[in-house]
Design an enzyme around this catalytic site. Structure first.
Site, PDB file in Angstrom:
ATOM      1  N   LYS A   1     -88.397  75.721  35.382  1.00  0.00           N
ATOM      2  CA  LYS A   1     -88.460  76.066  36.794  1.00  0.00           C
ATOM      3  C   LYS A   1     -87.051  76.183  37.356  1.00  0.00           C
ATOM      4  CE  LYS A   1     -91.164  76.291  40.575  1.00  0.00           C
ATOM      5  NZ  LYS A   1     -90.201  76.848  41.534  1.00  0.00           N
TER       6      LYS A   1
ATOM      7  N   CYS B   1     -84.602  84.334  44.755  1.00  0.00           N
ATOM      8  CA  CYS B   1     -85.748  83.632  45.315  1.00  0.00           C
ATOM      9  C   CYS B   1     -85.994  84.108  46.744  1.00  0.00           C
ATOM     10  CB  CYS B   1     -85.526  82.126  45.318  1.00  0.00           C
ATOM     11  SG  CYS B   1     -86.941  81.242  45.999  1.00  0.00           S
TER      12      CYS B   1
END
Length: 321
Positions: free
Chosen positions: A45, A139
């Protein structure tokens, strides 16, 4: 038998498939499931300097039934929920690439350049074997934090700082681009850095809105329902980005394709567009780690029917009219 092996940043993978950063990879139990799966590698992650709970739930929703058969997708706004970079650094220190037979990719997403410097320095000083860094420039779901990948000057400045610290070959995760000029500009930045070995594209298509017809409500809670789109619906955007960078990057630099892979067919198309490896996100979330064995079988079947013995025989060879 056909050969699905590949090499990324000089490191061999037994097959082209692994998870997309953010899918099935936040905690050690999830990473173990990827190690036990048919994936050729795994990535953690995207880590920030400190642990983050991320955005409020619900923050992920599938957008249609029957994803395996070729429809649907997802909307998500996770907000970089992760265990903090030290968690993944400790995992990487214990990781044995020889025993596992898979290299480990580490995704880092500093909320500031100073945080990124501290994280990449820690990983560089650890001198980890079989560990490859992927810096996330894309992101779209942290409130108040625009995507670095849409600011060419900031991306160049960041790479000028990080690339010498990393030293070893590394990659960056990119957002989707929609203008030919942006492909040219990003490729020009990437080509400046010799040890920037690959780009991963694409991250989710940012700031879609999904609304439930029955309840008349947004399907996720963060950002008034706005979130990144993934899955089958973004396949063609992903293929365009893969091919655009495959055509523009300097010799030796690679593209990892991600977006819209629900079967062996989409995997084949990603490779045809120029991908050297393929990450799976939405379909992994919906189907779980067994997805890798299925898509491997389906890709092998397509290659056998077409007479290809290895992925290198057709990589980047999409025909144009």
């Amino acid at each position: 038998m056909v050969d699905l092996s590949t090499v990324i940043a000089g490191v061999p993978l037994s097959n082209v498939f692994f998870n997309a950063a953010g899918a099935w990879c936040q905690r050690e139990d999830e990473l173990q499931a990827l190690l036990d799966s048919g994936a050729g590698s795994l990535i953690t992650k995207s880590a920030t300097y400190e642990a983050r709970e991320g955005n409020p739930t619900p923050r992920y929703a599938p957008l249609a039934d029957g994803v395996i058969s070729g429809g649907g997708g997802s909307i998500s706004s996770i907000g970089l929920a992760n265990e903090g970079y030290k968690y993944y650094l400790n995992y990487a220190r214990q990781f044995d690439v020889t025993r596992h037979g898979k290299p480990l990719f580490i995704s880092l997403s500093g909320l500031s350049l100073a945080d990124s410097v501290k994280m990449v320095t820690a990983f560089a000083q650890a001198e980890l074997s079989g560990c490859i860094l992927e810096i996330n420039f894309s992101c779209p779901n942290v409130p108040g934090k625009p995507q670095l990948g849409y600011d060419m000057n900031a991306m160049d400045t960041t790479l000028a700082t990080l690339a010498p610290l990393i030293e070893k070959p590394f990659g960056i995760k990119l957002p989707p681009y929609f203008d030919m000029a942006h492909f040219d500009q990003v490729a020009a930045v990437v080509n400046k850095y010799d040890n920037l070995a690959f780009v991963t594209c694409i991250n989710s298509v940012g700031n879609g809105l999904a609304i439930d017809l029955d309840t008349e409500r947004a399907m996720i809670k963060p950002k008034n329902g706005f979130g990144g789109l993934g899955g089958r619906m973004i396949l063609n955007t992903a293929l365009a980005n893969v091919n655009a960078f495959y055509r523009r990057l300097a010799p030796g630099k690679q593209v990892i394709g991600v977006g819209g892979v629900v079967s062996g067919k989409e995997a084949f198309l990603h490779i045809l567009a120029g991908a050297s490896a393929i990450q799976i996100g939405t379909q992994l979330m919906e189907e779980g780690p067994p997805v890798f064995d299925r898509v491997k079988r389906e890709l092998e079947s397509i290659m056998e029917k077409k007479g290809y013995n290895s992925v290198e025989e057709f990589r980047g060879k999409v025909k144009t009219l």
